[in-house]
Every structure is written in structure tokens, then in C-alpha cells.
Design an enzyme around this catalytic site. Structure first.
Site, PDB file in Angstrom:
ATOM      1  N   GLY A   1      50.553  23.974   1.204  1.00 16.87           N
ATOM      2  CA  GLY A   1      49.941  22.991   0.355  1.00 16.87           C
ATOM      3  C   GLY A   1      50.615  22.039  -0.284  1.00 16.87           C
ATOM      4  O   GLY A   1      51.876  21.771   0.058  1.00 16.87           O
TER       5      GLY A   1
ATOM      6  N   GLU B   1      38.180  -7.537 -14.939  1.00 19.94           N
ATOM      7  CA  GLU B   1      37.982  -6.301 -15.078  1.00 19.94           C
ATOM      8  C   GLU B   1      36.480  -5.967 -15.197  1.00 19.94           C
ATOM      9  O   GLU B   1      36.021  -4.826 -14.565  1.00 19.94           O
ATOM     10  CB  GLU B   1      38.719  -5.643 -16.218  1.00 19.94           C
TER      11      GLU B   1
END
Length: 642
Positions: free
Chosen positions: A195, A418
Site C-alpha cells: 500500500g 480565485e
């Protein structure tokens, strides 16, 4: 401590013995005297007693004033001396000097013993103080875990139920083999935990040690690698010999890729130390001699570099994937780490789990720790939801840099940039919901727009990727629309990089191009060479390469036009979001929705509103595309930098 005390006692006794051997009788240093003077004093009756030892004499005599003086002298071969002393009433005592065999050996062998001691010291230093001292090169460094200090159990491991089930079955097999062998089943010889970093592989190994009622040996893959050829193979043999004596038992090897890399990739060939270690491990796991009752559990985050012979059935029979947890797993992991943290009543674990997609167990542990540090920083008695939100923003978007000086013009440009990201994302189909938008510099960005998915996402559709491309160009299109094309900045450099990467993957990997069809055109592939990953270029014809570039540009052009169209259609909403950012500097997704609906934002504590980032002297810090680096937010939601 007992060994050290005994050693010091032996050293002290030896020194006292040597001192007594070389020191003479008590009474001060004697005065040397000639034999002639000694005879004269004997005849005069001034000598009271004499001790004769071999060819030496020690005694006392009185002078004319009555003072007693101790003397010593060498005696010649005089047979009449003793009778002469007796005639003059001198008390004569005879003694014989006994040579100490220990002292003789010590004096003669002391240089050799000193050299041996120095050699042992340097050999122990080279070995790193390994087990067995200077002659323990080939001894295993595996630790037998039988103590219950800092014990970890399966209750402390969450978010990987399938992996827990696999290893729990092995532990049950060791406890009651007949339950499985009655149907012809055999115990697995090895379990490989695979993993990404931070998912709890090592923690799961510690939990196996805590749950198993059998001996548990723990060692790291790097402990087998030494500068001396053959040491690693010897340690593998010794480790399995110890395990056989304790069978049934479990051996846990952490980071096994340190010793189990693909053979034939090193410069040393078959005589390479690491390859010999791996060969010995392969033989011990499945060779002529069976290792009954010895199970090898290993962990790695690089299964692609392991040797195929190590991964085959009969050695590592099971490969257990320990991946990033899903939402129920994140809830369980957060609850585990929150056990020792006093929580406020407003903390919502489910909301935190939903807002942290792609987080590993280590990320979640860091999140809880950062929240606890934040609460301590503000002198709170409990950790509140605000602390968790601040820590989540810090982990996902970077720490706030309020000390960065920005002019009003730069703040306005960042706000519109933004706002463009946020607005295009809101009006794009199947785009991730807006989580937060800020113009406060965080990490290496002047501003960040963060989008989080509503649920864990296993794959992405074409329309989702196209919407993602459009939102990435929302910042640049907003700058161009509001300030003019001649005033656009380098703030969109990272956005363009991300968009190009996504568009290229859509064309060359995902088969989204109608002109190229359902083919994979992977220009770069990594191969292992000389123990390192090397990028090799695959040959693609010039016509195909040109077609790929055209298709990538087509996806980019469509995304730009879509972003420009949305911003033009909703220009008033762009102004609302930008002005809200200039006023509050940070807006949540709900606050942006409220502003677009014409509602007012009410914040409970306006005194904590972020302060302006303007400097007193009006100087500004200019950031170009070379001063910005990747935020790597793809796995933890999507974000655009400004």
C-alpha cells in the site's frame, strides 16, 4: 547494570593486588645502607631487629640520640652473618618472597591483551554494536517481542477491515491449526502488506504482535544489508534458526524492498551482497527444508521493484492491499486518534471524514495532532471544530502567510483570479462542490480555491474532466476579462501545468479523443535499470505526435472558451465573489452561495476577521511562475492556486 558493577569490582581488586605486590612493608621509605655500616652498627649494638628476605635485609637501628631509623641493604654471601647477628642480640626474622603467577602472566601478556582489546573495540564499532559482539556479524538483529509495553491491538487499527481479516485468519491458524488442516488446508508461508505510505502497514504489523499469542520477531529489511559480503545471508539463516526454535511464530520484516529488489539490476551481478541475501531468503521460505509454523509477514510500498521469485505462491502466498481508507474507514480512524483528545460538543466526525477524501491514516493522525496543537495555542480546554477546520486547511492548502506584503492592486487581482476559479466550478456540470476560497497566501500560493467531492470517487467521467479543465482556466480568463489581456499575470502558471497534464492524459491514456481512437500513446515508461527507475522514450511517429498535440490543444481551447463564456454570462456574480474576498479574505462554499443569493454574511466573531496583508511601507512581494511549486492537491480534493 550487574555486569558493569562486577567488572568494576574485578578491576578494583586487580589494581589493589598489583599495588600490594609492588609496595613494600608499611612504615615509610627505608634508608639505603652499606654492608660495612650495617656490620658496624650491629657490633655497636644499635640494631634491634632485622628481616632477611632472600638477598635483602630490612630493619631498624638507633642513633646516639635514641632516634629509630628504618634501613635496607643488599646482603653479600656471608655464612657467618646470622650467627653474628644472634651474638649481638639482634632479633632475626627470615621470609621468602612468593612470585605471583597472575602478576607474572599479566606483566608478560599485557601488551598483547591491550592490542586484542583495541581490535575488539574497533570491530564492535564497525559492526555498530551488533548482537554477539565482534564475532556476531552473521547474527540476526530480529527482536523477539514478548513484552506488553505500548501494546497495539486490532482495536487501534481502523480503516483496513479486509487486511485485518486476512492477518486475523493467520493468527487463528497458529492458535488452532486443526480448524483449517482438517480439510487439507496448509498454513500460508508469507503475507505481503502492500500500500501507499501512511496507510498503516507497520501499525498492522505491530497489531499482529499485540494480538498473537505466539512469539513475534520484528526486523527491518535494511538490517540485513552490510558492507561485508555474506553477512546478510548469514543473518537470514540465523533469523530462521531462531524462529524454528520458537515455532509456531511470526516474523515481521518492514520495508522488505531494501533486500528484495529485482535481481540482475545491480553492478555486482550474482556476487552482489543484496542478491545473496535475497537468495538465502528465497531458500529459507521455500527450499528443501520446510519451515513449518514460521510465517513471514512483510510490508512495502514498492511492490513493483520486488523480485518475481519472492512474490510467487509458496513464498508470499497472499498479497494484502492496505489502501487509503474510504469514508467509513476515515471515521473509524479519526475516532481512534480522538480517544486521547478532549473534544468539544461541536466537533462533527462525519463532516471531517467527508472533507478529507484521499487522506491516509498518517494524514488523519496529523490532522488530529494539528488540531490539538491549535487548541493549545489558543489556551482552550477542549479541541473545537474551528481547530479541526484550521488544521485541515493547513494540511490541505498550506500554512497561512499573513506576513506577506501585498499591494491593493495585487490583492484585487488575486481576488478576481480565485473568484474566477470558484465561479466556473459552480456553473460547470458535475464539478466538485466548492469547499473554500481564500486570498490569504498559503504555502507557496498567493491564493487557493478548494473543491471537495461529496463522496469517495473511484473514477472520473469525461464531462467531469472537461469541467475540471474549464475551472482551471477560470482564473486566467477572469484576469483577462476584468483587467485586460495586457495585464494578465504569471499566477496561472500552475493552472496551465495541471490543465496540460489532464488534457494529455485524456488523449494518450483514457481514449477520449475521437481522432486518435481507443489507443494508448504512452511516450514515457519507467523501467528498472541498475537499481534505479529510468525513463525511456517510446518511439511515436511524427504524424501521431502532431495529432496528439492538436487534440491536446483542442481540449484546452474548448476549456478556455467554456470558462470565458461562464464568466461573461455571470459577470455580476464574479464581482460579488471578488468583493466578498476583498472584504473577508476567506469564504466557505456556503458563504459564497449566500452571497450569490443576495444574503448577508454574519460571522459570530468579527474581531477574529483576518487582518489585511498590506505592509506599512507599501512594498510588495512579486511572485512569478518560477517562485511557485506544485501543491499536489489532486488526491485530497482539487484546488487552484492564484
Amino acid at each position: 547494570m550487574s555486569k558493569n558493577l562486577l567488572l568494576w569490582i574485578v578491576i578494583f581488586m586487580t589494581m589493589m593486588s598489583v599495588f600490594n605486590m609492588f609496595s613494600g612493608p608499611m612504615g615509610g621509605k627505608p634508608e639505603p645502607m652499606s654492608y660495612t655500616a650495617f656490620i658496624e652498627k650491629v657490633d655497636q649494638g644499635l640494631v634491634d631487629e632485622v628481616t632477611i628476605q632472600d638477598k635483602q635485609a630490612v630493619g631498624h637501628y638507633r642513633d646516639a640520640s635514641g632516634n629509630v631509623t628504618r634501613f635496607e641493604l643488599e646482603l653479600p654471601d656471608d655464612p657467618a652473618l646470622v650467627q653474628r647477628l644472634i651474638d649481638n642480640k639482634v632479633e632475626v626474622t627470615a621470609s621468602h618472597r612468593e612470585e605471583s603467577l597472575f602478576l607474572t602472566i599479566l606483566i608478560s601478556w599485557f601488551p598483547m591483551l591491550l592490542l586484542i582489546g583495541v581490535w575488539i573495540f574497533f570491530m564492535r564499532q564497525m559492526q555498530g554494536g551488533g548482537k554477539g559482539g565482534a564475532m556476531g556479524f552473521g547474527k540476526s538483529k530480529a527482536k523477539l517481542l514478548t513484552e506488553h509495553k505500548d501494546r497495539v491491538t486490532f482495536d487501534d487499527v481502523a480503516g483496513c477491515d479486509e487486511a485485518k481479516q486476512e492477518v486475523t485468519e493467520v493468527i487463528e491458524f497458529l492458535r488452532d491449526p486443526s480448524k483449517f488442516t482438517r480439510l487439507g488446508g496448509k498454513i500460508p508461508k508469507g503475507i505481503l502488506l502492500v500500500g501507499p505510505p501512511g496507510t498503516g502497514k507497520t501499525l498492522l504489523g505491530r497489531a499482529i504482535a499485540g494480538e498473537a499469542e505466539v512469539p513475534f520477531f520484528s526486523i527491518s529489511g535494511s538490517d540485513f544489508v552490510e558492507m561485508f559480503v555474506g553477512v546478510g545471508a548469514s543473518r537470514v539463516r540465523d533469523m530462521f534458526e531462531q524462529a524454528k526454535k520458537q515455532a509456531p511464530c511470526i516474523i515481521f520484516v518492514d520495508e522488505i524492498d531494501a533486500m528484495g529488489r529485482h535481481r540482475g539490476a545491480g553492478l555486482g551481478g550474482g556476487n552482489d551482497e543484496r542478491e545473496q541475501t535475497l537468495n538465502q531468503l528465497l531458500v529459507e521460505m521455500d527450499g528443501f527444508e520446510a519451515n513449518e509454523g514460521v510465517i513471514l509477514v512483510a510490508a512495502t510500498n514498492r511492490p513493483d521493484v520486488l523480485d518475481p521469485a519472492l512474490l510467487r505462491p509458496g513464498r508470499f502466498d497472499r498479497q494484502v492491499t492496505v489502501g487509503n481508507p474510504d469514508m467509513p474507514g476515515r471515521i473509524a480512524i479519526l475516532k481512534v486518534h480522538m480517544k486521547k483528545v478532549p473534544l468539544s460538543s461541536d466537533v462533527d466526525v462525519k463532516a471531517l471524514a467527508r472533507g478529507t477524501p484521499g487522506f491516509s491514516g498518517a494524514d488523519l493522525a496529523n490532522l488530529v495532532n494539528e488540531a490539538a496543537l491549535s487548541a493549545a495555542r489558543y489556551n482552550r480546554d477542549k479541541v473545537t471544530n474551528q481547530d479541526f477546520e484550521e488544521s485541515k486547511d493547513k494540511v490541505m492548502m498550506g500554512a497561512e502567510r499573513r506576513s506577506m506584503a501585498m499591494t491593493e492592486e495585487e490583492k484585487a487581482l488575486t481576488a478576481y483570479h480565485e473568484a474566477g476559479h470558484a465561479l466556473v466550478g459552480i456553473h460547470s456540470p458535475k464539478h466538485d462542490p466548492l469547499h473554500k476560497v481564500t486570498i490569504i497566501p498559503r504555502g507557496r500560493a498567493l491564493g487557493v480555491t478548494m473543491n471537495l467531492p461529496e463522496r469517495d470517487r473511484l473514477s472520473q467521467s469525461r464531462i467531469e474532466l472537461e469541467s475540471r479543465l474549464a475551472s482551471l482556466f477560470g482564473g486566467r480568463m477572469a484576469e483577462e476579462l476584468v483587467f485586460g489581456k495586457e495585464n494578465i499575470t504569471t499566477g496561472a502558471g500552475h493552472d496551465i501545468q495541471q490543465a496540460t497534464k489532464i488534457a494529455k492524459a485524456m488523449v494518450t491514456e483514457y481514449g477520449f479523443s475521437d481522432r486518435l481512437g481507443r489507443l494508448r500513446f504512452s511516450e514515457n515508461e519507467e523501467e528498472v535499470f541498475l537499481g534505479r527507475s529510468v525513463t525511456q522514450s517510446k518511439h511515436i511517429s511524427d504524424n501521431t505526435a502532431q495529432l496528439i498535440d492538436e487534440e491536446v490543444r483542442a481540449f484546452i481551447d474548448i476549456a478556455e472558451e467554456k470558462a470565458r463564456f461562464i464568466l461573461t454570462e455571470h459577470r455580476d456574480e464574479l464581482e460579488i465573489i471578488a468583493q466578498g474576498l476583498l472584504e473577508y479574505e476567506t469564504l466557505s462554499g456556503k458563504e459564497v452561495t449566500a452571497l450569490l443569493n443576495g444574503e448577508k454574511i454574519s460571522r459570530k466573531d468579527d474581531s477574529n476577521k483576518p487582518s489585511s496583508t498590506n505592509s506599512d511601507d507599501g512594498e510588495s512581494v512579486v511572485m512569478d511562475e518560477n517562485s511557485k511549486e506544485d501543491e499536489h492537491l489532486a488526491d485530497k480534493g482539487t484546488g487552484q492556486e492564484g
